[in-house]
Design a protein around this motif. Structure first.
Motif, short mmCIF file in Angstrom:
data_model
loop_
_atom_site.label_atom_id
_atom_site.label_comp_id
_atom_site.label_asym_id
_atom_site.label_seq_id
_atom_site.Cartn_x
_atom_site.Cartn_y
_atom_site.Cartn_z
N SER A 1 -24.15 -41.96 -14.18
CA SER A 1 -25.47 -42.60 -14.22
C SER A 1 -25.94 -42.72 -15.66
N TYR A 2 -26.43 -43.91 -16.01
CA TYR A 2 -26.93 -44.18 -17.35
C TYR A 2 -28.24 -44.94 -17.20
N PRO A 3 -29.38 -44.24 -17.11
CA PRO A 3 -30.68 -44.86 -16.80
C PRO A 3 -31.08 -45.99 -17.73
N LEU A 4 -30.58 -46.00 -18.97
CA LEU A 4 -30.96 -47.05 -19.91
C LEU A 4 -30.62 -48.44 -19.38
N PHE A 5 -29.64 -48.54 -18.49
CA PHE A 5 -29.24 -49.83 -17.95
C PHE A 5 -30.20 -50.36 -16.89
N GLY A 6 -31.17 -49.55 -16.48
CA GLY A 6 -32.11 -49.98 -15.45
C GLY A 6 -31.63 -49.58 -14.06
N GLU A 7 -32.54 -49.56 -13.11
CA GLU A 7 -32.24 -49.05 -11.78
C GLU A 7 -31.08 -49.77 -11.11
N ALA A 8 -31.03 -51.09 -11.21
CA ALA A 8 -29.99 -51.85 -10.51
C ALA A 8 -28.60 -51.65 -11.10
N TYR A 9 -28.53 -51.23 -12.36
CA TYR A 9 -27.24 -51.14 -13.04
C TYR A 9 -26.92 -49.74 -13.56
N SER A 10 -27.74 -48.76 -13.24
CA SER A 10 -27.59 -47.44 -13.85
C SER A 10 -26.30 -46.73 -13.44
N ASP A 11 -25.81 -46.98 -12.23
CA ASP A 11 -24.55 -46.37 -11.80
C ASP A 11 -23.38 -47.16 -12.37
N VAL A 12 -22.60 -46.50 -13.19
CA VAL A 12 -21.46 -47.14 -13.84
C VAL A 12 -20.17 -46.57 -13.25
N VAL A 13 -19.42 -47.41 -12.57
CA VAL A 13 -18.15 -46.99 -12.00
C VAL A 13 -17.09 -46.96 -13.10
N ILE A 14 -16.44 -45.82 -13.26
CA ILE A 14 -15.38 -45.69 -14.26
C ILE A 14 -14.10 -46.27 -13.65
N LYS A 15 -13.73 -47.45 -14.10
CA LYS A 15 -12.61 -48.18 -13.49
C LYS A 15 -11.26 -47.63 -13.92
N ASN A 16 -11.16 -47.23 -15.18
CA ASN A 16 -9.86 -46.76 -15.71
C ASN A 16 -10.09 -46.00 -17.00
N THR A 17 -9.04 -45.63 -17.67
CA THR A 17 -9.14 -44.85 -18.92
C THR A 17 -8.59 -45.63 -20.11
N ARG A 18 -8.67 -46.94 -20.08
CA ARG A 18 -8.07 -47.75 -21.14
C ARG A 18 -8.71 -47.51 -22.51
N LEU A 19 -9.99 -47.13 -22.53
CA LEU A 19 -10.67 -46.89 -23.81
C LEU A 19 -10.99 -45.40 -24.01
N LYS A 20 -10.32 -44.55 -23.27
CA LYS A 20 -10.57 -43.11 -23.41
C LYS A 20 -10.24 -42.66 -24.83
N GLY A 21 -11.17 -41.94 -25.44
CA GLY A 21 -10.99 -41.46 -26.80
C GLY A 21 -11.60 -42.35 -27.86
N ALA A 22 -11.97 -43.59 -27.48
CA ALA A 22 -12.58 -44.53 -28.43
C ALA A 22 -14.10 -44.36 -28.44
N VAL A 23 -14.69 -44.53 -29.60
CA VAL A 23 -16.15 -44.41 -29.76
C VAL A 23 -16.68 -45.73 -30.30
N TYR A 24 -17.71 -46.26 -29.63
CA TYR A 24 -18.29 -47.55 -30.03
C TYR A 24 -19.79 -47.39 -30.29
N TYR A 25 -20.23 -47.98 -31.39
CA TYR A 25 -21.66 -48.04 -31.74
C TYR A 25 -22.09 -49.49 -31.57
N LEU A 26 -23.10 -49.73 -30.75
CA LEU A 26 -23.56 -51.08 -30.47
C LEU A 26 -24.98 -51.26 -30.99
N ILE A 27 -25.16 -52.24 -31.84
CA ILE A 27 -26.49 -52.52 -32.40
C ILE A 27 -26.88 -53.95 -32.02
#
Length: 354
Positions: free
Chosen positions: A107-133
């Motif tokens: 759950s990531y509340p910042l996405f809003g109620e309709a999108y807050s649940d994020v299904v983890i589909k796979n581990t393709r980006l596991k270990g990567a860190v992204y900063y989004l501005i």
């Protein structure tokens, strides 16, 4: 012919995979539900209204309805479209309890109620860190224009796209920091995004009025986090909406640091993904977006992670406004960017700061 189709069903916070086999008749329509596109429908919204996961089935839908789409990607109001489907809903219900659990969601509340649940589909980006501005925010709305009787601003659309991109990356197991945040907005499916001034900088810092101070604040946040994740694969993605003369239609284009090999590779990976998508979905139109160095930009010059700076369109141009205002288009942009990001990671290296 027989088509093997995996349908995902969410049960009590878990995602299960159900294997379904459809026998398609010679005509092909017996195995599909026909749905009529209503005013305002896009591919994502149509799929979502039918209870189909738009992120998983978008490409299949496009392929199935390719002869009945405008610009190879947009729906015609009032026309009938087809969705692959099991013979009846009961066939899904029957196998739900027997289906294996694939993965749960976060759950990531910042996405809003309709999108807050994020299904983890796979581990393709596991270990990567992204900063989004996302560009601007707080006291600075960025580029503005009037759409009909309403003013629209760059910061709202850049922010919505950034949230959608963050969600796509998190679904691939990436660690994601959304640097500019609006706790009230979340991902929005409206065309006209209401303007406000309550954005903050991660984790909860007031955004300064002075432009240089605003940019320095973002640089300091990213560079501090970069130090915290030293030794990991790290990338920065900055999203803006351009403002040019009304007659200038532009494609999505990308900047990077002139001396950053990894930044150039990230920009090039996303750029190549866009070229392929345009070739596939809009074969009669040439993609003119570019990637190039522009080290003079403050965020490009001062931040430590390898990065790309993305301009998604001209907010004053009517054609670009369609790309920016349509929520399905914003989702498609986020998905395409994420695919380029995955390509960069899977062929990449941690490397030095630049």
């Amino acid at each position: 012919m027989t088509i093997s189709k995996k349908v995902k069903v969410k049960i009590k916070g878990f995602l299960v995979v159900v294997s379904l086999f459809l026998v398609v008749s010679a005509i092909g329509q017996d195995a599909y539900i026909s749905v009529k596109a209503e005013k305002g429908d896009g591919v994502y919204s149509l799929l979502r209204k039918q209870g189909v996961d738009p992120y998983e089935t978008f490409d299949d839908f496009i392929a199935l309805n390719s002869e009945n789409l405008r610009d190879s990607i947009h729906l015609y109001e009032g026309r009938t479209y087809f969705l692959p489907t099991p013979d009846s809903i009961s066939s899904i219900e029957k196998v739900k309890e027997e289906a294996p659990i694939l993965v749960n969601s976060v759950s990531y509340p910042l996405f809003g109620e309709a999108y807050s649940d994020v299904v983890i589909k796979n581990t393709r980006l596991k270990g990567a860190v992204y900063y989004l501005i996302s560009g601007h925010g707080g006291p600075d709305p960025g580029a503005m224009t009037k759409y009909g009787e309403t003013f629209i601003s760059e910061d709202e659309y850049a922010y919505d796209l950034t949230l959608r991109l963050a969600r796509e990356l998190m679904a691939q197991s990436a660690t994601v920091y959304v640097i500019i945040q609006d706790k009230d907005d979340g991902i929005r499916d409206e065309r006209i995004l209401e303007m406000d001034r309550d954005e903050v900088a991660f984790p909860d810092k007031v955004i300064p009025l002075n432009q240089t101070a605003r940019l320095r604040q973002r640089v300091d946040i990213v560079n501090e986090l970069h130090k915290k994740h030293s030794g990991q694969f790290q990338r920065l993605i900055v999203t803006h909406v351009d403002s040019r003369s009304k007659g200038q239609n532009i494609d999505v284009f990308f900047y990077h640091h002139a001396k950053s090999k990894n930044g150039k590779k990230l920009a090039e990976s996303i750029h190549e993904t866009f070229k392929l998508k345009y070739k596939k979905y809009q074969p009669n139109r040439t993609y003119t977006g570019t990637f190039q160095d522009r080290t003079s930009l403050y965020l490009v010059k001062k931040t430590h992670p390898a990065m790309t700076f993305i301009e998604i369109g001209n907010i004053r141009n009517k054609k670009d406004q369609k790309r920016i205002l349509e929520p399905d288009n914003r989702q498609a942009l986020a998905k395409w960017i994420s695919e380029g990001v995955i390509k960069d990671f899977e062929s990449g290296e941690i490397g030095p700061i630049r």
